[in-house]
Design a protein around this motif. Structure first.
Motif, PDB file in Angstrom:
ATOM      1  N   GLN A 214       6.903  -3.673 -12.988  1.00 44.14           N
ATOM      2  CA  GLN A 214       7.726  -2.476 -13.156  1.00 44.14           C
ATOM      3  C   GLN A 214       8.109  -1.894 -11.797  1.00 44.14           C
ATOM      4  N   ASP A 215       7.160  -1.883 -10.867  1.00 39.87           N
ATOM      5  CA  ASP A 215       7.449  -1.342  -9.532  1.00 39.87           C
ATOM      6  C   ASP A 215       8.527  -2.141  -8.813  1.00 39.87           C
ATOM      7  N   VAL A 216       8.491  -3.446  -8.931  1.00 38.63           N
ATOM      8  CA  VAL A 216       9.518  -4.270  -8.279  1.00 38.63           C
ATOM      9  C   VAL A 216      10.887  -3.964  -8.885  1.00 38.63           C
ATOM     10  N   HIS A 217      10.933  -3.834 -10.194  1.00 39.29           N
ATOM     11  CA  HIS A 217      12.214  -3.514 -10.834  1.00 39.29           C
ATOM     12  C   HIS A 217      12.667  -2.096 -10.477  1.00 39.29           C
ATOM     13  N   ASP A 218      11.716  -1.164 -10.386  1.00 40.32           N
ATOM     14  CA  ASP A 218      12.068   0.197  -9.964  1.00 40.32           C
ATOM     15  C   ASP A 218      12.549   0.199  -8.520  1.00 40.32           C
ATOM     16  N   ASP A 219      11.936  -0.637  -7.675  1.00 42.44           N
ATOM     17  CA  ASP A 219      12.396  -0.745  -6.284  1.00 42.44           C
ATOM     18  C   ASP A 219      13.816  -1.295  -6.213  1.00 42.44           C
ATOM     19  N   LEU A 220      14.132  -2.260  -7.064  1.00 39.38           N
ATOM     20  CA  LEU A 220      15.502  -2.793  -7.076  1.00 39.38           C
ATOM     21  C   LEU A 220      16.501  -1.681  -7.371  1.00 39.38           C
ATOM     22  N   THR A 221      16.207  -0.890  -8.377  1.00 42.22           N
ATOM     23  CA  THR A 221      17.081   0.226  -8.724  1.00 42.22           C
ATOM     24  C   THR A 221      17.108   1.241  -7.587  1.00 42.22           C
ATOM     25  N   GLY A 222      15.945   1.559  -7.058  1.00 39.81           N
ATOM     26  CA  GLY A 222      15.851   2.543  -5.993  1.00 39.81           C
ATOM     27  C   GLY A 222      16.599   2.136  -4.737  1.00 39.81           C
ATOM     28  N   PHE A 223      16.479   0.871  -4.339  1.00 41.71           N
ATOM     29  CA  PHE A 223      17.161   0.438  -3.129  1.00 41.71           C
ATOM     30  C   PHE A 223      18.666   0.303  -3.329  1.00 41.71           C
ATOM     31  N   THR A 224      19.094   0.052  -4.551  1.00 40.88           N
ATOM     32  CA  THR A 224      20.527   0.074  -4.837  1.00 40.88           C
ATOM     33  C   THR A 224      21.050   1.500  -4.674  1.00 40.88           C
ATOM     34  N   ARG A 225      20.314   2.459  -5.217  1.00 38.71           N
ATOM     35  CA  ARG A 225      20.694   3.869  -5.061  1.00 38.71           C
ATOM     36  C   ARG A 225      20.613   4.285  -3.596  1.00 38.71           C
TER      37      ARG A 225
ATOM     38  N   ALA B   8      13.921  11.461  -0.867  1.00 41.75           N
ATOM     39  CA  ALA B   8      13.276  11.327  -2.176  1.00 41.75           C
ATOM     40  C   ALA B   8      13.133   9.850  -2.570  1.00 41.75           C
ATOM     41  N   LEU B   9      14.182   9.080  -2.344  1.00 42.86           N
ATOM     42  CA  LEU B   9      14.128   7.649  -2.677  1.00 42.86           C
ATOM     43  C   LEU B   9      13.108   6.915  -1.812  1.00 42.86           C
ATOM     44  N   MET B  10      13.036   7.268  -0.540  1.00 40.62           N
ATOM     45  CA  MET B  10      12.068   6.628   0.359  1.00 40.62           C
ATOM     46  C   MET B  10      10.636   7.021   0.009  1.00 40.62           C
ATOM     47  N   ASP B  11      10.429   8.263  -0.394  1.00 41.77           N
ATOM     48  CA  ASP B  11       9.092   8.683  -0.824  1.00 41.77           C
ATOM     49  C   ASP B  11       8.641   7.877  -2.034  1.00 41.77           C
ATOM     50  N   ALA B  12       9.539   7.699  -2.992  1.00 40.36           N
ATOM     51  CA  ALA B  12       9.204   6.929  -4.195  1.00 40.36           C
ATOM     52  C   ALA B  12       8.936   5.467  -3.849  1.00 40.36           C
ATOM     53  N   ALA B  13       9.761   4.894  -2.980  1.00 43.22           N
ATOM     54  CA  ALA B  13       9.556   3.496  -2.567  1.00 43.22           C
ATOM     55  C   ALA B  13       8.232   3.356  -1.814  1.00 43.22           C
ATOM     56  N   GLY B  14       7.911   4.335  -0.982  1.00 45.36           N
ATOM     57  CA  GLY B  14       6.647   4.302  -0.252  1.00 45.36           C
ATOM     58  C   GLY B  14       5.452   4.350  -1.189  1.00 45.36           C
ATOM     59  N   ALA B  15       5.544   5.168  -2.225  1.00 49.30           N
ATOM     60  CA  ALA B  15       4.454   5.252  -3.208  1.00 49.30           C
ATOM     61  C   ALA B  15       4.265   3.911  -3.922  1.00 49.30           C
ATOM     62  N   ARG B  16       5.362   3.264  -4.268  1.00 52.62           N
ATOM     63  CA  ARG B  16       5.259   1.952  -4.928  1.00 52.62           C
ATOM     64  C   ARG B  16       4.695   0.900  -3.974  1.00 52.62           C
ATOM     65  N   ALA B  17       5.078   0.957  -2.709  1.00 51.20           N
ATOM     66  CA  ALA B  17       4.549   0.002  -1.724  1.00 51.20           C
ATOM     67  C   ALA B  17       3.046   0.201  -1.540  1.00 51.20           C
ATOM     68  N   ARG B  18       2.604   1.461  -1.503  1.00 50.27           N
ATOM     69  CA  ARG B  18       1.159   1.727  -1.376  1.00 50.27           C
ATOM     70  C   ARG B  18       0.412   1.222  -2.609  1.00 50.27           C
ATOM     71  N   ARG B  19       1.013   1.388  -3.772  1.00 46.12           N
ATOM     72  CA  ARG B  19       0.393   0.897  -5.000  1.00 46.12           C
ATOM     73  C   ARG B  19       0.289  -0.632  -4.964  1.00 46.12           C
ATOM     74  N   ARG B  20       1.344  -1.296  -4.492  1.00 51.00           N
ATOM     75  CA  ARG B  20       1.292  -2.765  -4.368  1.00 51.00           C
ATOM     76  C   ARG B  20       0.175  -3.180  -3.432  1.00 51.00           C
ATOM     77  N   SER B  21       0.029  -2.460  -2.329  1.00 49.97           N
ATOM     78  CA  SER B  21      -1.034  -2.781  -1.368  1.00 49.97           C
ATOM     79  C   SER B  21      -2.415  -2.643  -2.007  1.00 49.97           C
ATOM     80  N   ARG B  22      -2.592  -1.599  -2.812  1.00 50.98           N
ATOM     81  CA  ARG B  22      -3.893  -1.429  -3.480  1.00 50.98           C
ATOM     82  C   ARG B  22      -4.151  -2.556  -4.469  1.00 50.98           C
ATOM     83  N   VAL B  23      -3.112  -2.973  -5.185  1.00 45.97           N
ATOM     84  CA  VAL B  23      -3.277  -4.080  -6.141  1.00 45.97           C
ATOM     85  C   VAL B  23      -3.613  -5.370  -5.391  1.00 45.97           C
ATOM     86  N   LEU B  24      -2.951  -5.593  -4.259  1.00 47.24           N
ATOM     87  CA  LEU B  24      -3.272  -6.775  -3.449  1.00 47.24           C
ATOM     88  C   LEU B  24      -4.733  -6.740  -3.015  1.00 47.24           C
TER      89      LEU B  24
END
Length: 144
Positions: free
Chosen positions: A13-24, A53-69
Motif C-alpha cells: 500500500q505504501d508503494v502505491h501511495d508513494d506512486l500517487t504522492g510523487f505524481t502529485r 505535506a507530500l514530502m512529510d507523508a513520503a518520509g513517513a512511508r519511507a521510515r515505515r519501510r525501513s522499520r519493516v526491513l
C-alpha cells in the motif's frame, strides 16, 4: 492474518501511495516552477505548503519501510528493498516490482525538477543581490 502478511500488505500500500504522492509532487513542483518564473508569491507559498505535506507523508512511508526491513533483518542497503520484494508471492511480486521501478523513476523526475527550481531560486537571489548592491549611489540615503 499473520504479522508478516500484515507488514507485506502495508509495504504494498505504501508503494502505491508513494506512486500517487510523487505524481502529485511532480505536479506541485511544476506549478512552483511556473510561480517562480512569474514571481507570484501567493502561488509559491501554496505550492511550497503542498510540497511540504507530500514530502512529510513520503518520509513517513519511507521510515515505515525501513522499520519493516529491520523486522525482516534485510538491512538498509540498496538491495534490501529487492530482498523484501522477493518475500512476496509471485503474482503480487511482479506488480510490486513494476510499481517500485516506476516509483524510482518518479522520484528521479522530482529530484531533477527540484534541482531546476533550486537553480531558478539561486538565479533570482543573485539578481536581487546584484540589484541591491550594484548601484548603491542611486539608493536613497539620508545625508548627515
Amino acid at each position: 492474518m499473520s504479522q508478516r502478511e500484515q507488514l507485506l500488505k502495508v509495504i504494498e500500500q505504501d508503494v502505491h501511495d508513494d506512486l500517487t504522492g510523487f505524481t502529485r509532487l511532480h505536479g506541485c513542483m511544476s506549478h512552483l516552477q511556473v510561480a517562480l518564473m512569474a514571481r507570484e508569491c501567493d502561488a509559491i507559498t501554496t505550492a511550497n505548503e503542498q510540497i511540504s505535506a507530500l514530502m512529510d507523508a513520503a518520509g513517513a512511508r519511507a521510515r515505515r519501510r525501513s522499520r519493516v526491513l529491520e523486522v525482516f533483518h534485510l538491512g538498509t542497503d540498496t538491495h534490501a528493498m529487492q530482498s523484501l520484494i522477493d518475500l512476496y508471492p509471485p503474482d503480487r511480486r511482479a506488480t510490486l516490482v513494476r510499481a517500485w521501478k516506476t516509483l524510482i523513476v518518479s522520484v528521479e523526475r522530482c529530484r531533477d525538477l527540484n534541482e531546476r527550481n533550486g537553480k531558478l531560486l539561486a538565479m533570482h537571489s543573485e539578481i536581487f543581490q546584484q540589484l541591491a548592491h550594484h548601484d548603491s549611489a542611486q539608493v536613497y540615503s539620508p545625508s548627515l
